[in-house]
Scaffold this active site. Structure first.
Site, PDB file in Angstrom:
ATOM      1  N   HIS A 218     -10.715   5.536  -7.821  1.00 19.25           N
ATOM      2  CA  HIS A 218     -10.416   5.636  -9.247  1.00 19.25           C
ATOM      3  C   HIS A 218      -8.936   5.868  -9.461  1.00 19.25           C
ATOM      4  O   HIS A 218      -8.203   6.271  -8.557  1.00 19.25           O
ATOM      5  CB  HIS A 218     -11.235   6.754  -9.914  1.00 19.25           C
ATOM      6  CG  HIS A 218     -10.818   8.136  -9.506  1.00 19.25           C
ATOM      7  ND1 HIS A 218      -9.861   8.842 -10.189  1.00 19.25           N
ATOM      8  CD2 HIS A 218     -11.234   8.930  -8.502  1.00 19.25           C
ATOM      9  CE1 HIS A 218      -9.700  10.024  -9.616  1.00 19.25           C
ATOM     10  NE2 HIS A 218     -10.531  10.096  -8.582  1.00 19.25           N
ATOM     11  N   CYS A 219      -8.518   5.565 -10.684  1.00 16.25           N
ATOM     12  CA  CYS A 219      -7.168   5.906 -11.116  1.00 16.25           C
ATOM     13  C   CYS A 219      -7.328   6.912 -12.252  1.00 16.25           C
ATOM     14  O   CYS A 219      -8.362   7.574 -12.336  1.00 16.25           O
ATOM     15  CB  CYS A 219      -6.408   4.650 -11.544  1.00 16.25           C
ATOM     16  SG  CYS A 219      -7.129   3.799 -12.969  1.00 16.25           S
ATOM     17  N   ALA A 220      -6.375   7.021 -13.110  1.00 13.72           N
ATOM     18  CA  ALA A 220      -6.415   8.039 -14.156  1.00 13.72           C
ATOM     19  C   ALA A 220      -7.519   7.823 -15.188  1.00 13.72           C
ATOM     20  O   ALA A 220      -8.022   8.776 -15.767  1.00 13.72           O
ATOM     21  CB  ALA A 220      -5.073   8.102 -14.862  1.00 13.72           C
TER      22      ALA A 220
END
Length: 112
Positions: A26-28
């Site tokens: 995941h990212c932000a």
């Protein structure tokens, strides 16, 4: 308020379970899941999972937009449900810097 576990379980089922999963990270704001066969994923069903704000496919990954408050929680639950290991820094770096062959194949895929 989203039930993160239920959200992760629904995503897991819609994506075809463990047999179709390669890795997740995941990212932000987005949960990114690499699958063996993206065409098996019902993108419309994914969009209707409680907590999912948008879905798209890019570079062989399915991206689920969850938002900054939910993405880490859903990711943690998704790892528990799927049995996938947390992506290592080395795997993430390798994914960022594909080989020349992979870049050509990806470019051709984007064209067609």
């Amino acid at each position: 308020m989203t039930d993160y576990k239920k959200c992760a379980e629904e995503i897991y089922e819609i994506l075809g379970g463990k047999e179709n999963l390669i890795r997740a990270d995941h990212c932000a704001t987005r949960l990114r899941i690499a699958t063996r066969q993206n065409d098996e994923a019902d993108m419309e069903k994914l969009e209707h999972v409680d907590g999912v704000k948008g879905v798209f496919s890019n570079n062989g990954q399915i991206h689920l937009i969850l938002g900054p408050d939910a993405v880490t929680e859903v990711y943690d639950e998704f790892l528990k449900v799927s049995g996938l290991a947390q992506s290592s820094v080395a795997e993430k770096e390798a994914a960022k810097d594909p080989s020349a062959f992979q870049r050509v194949i990806r470019a051709l895929g984007d064209v067609f």
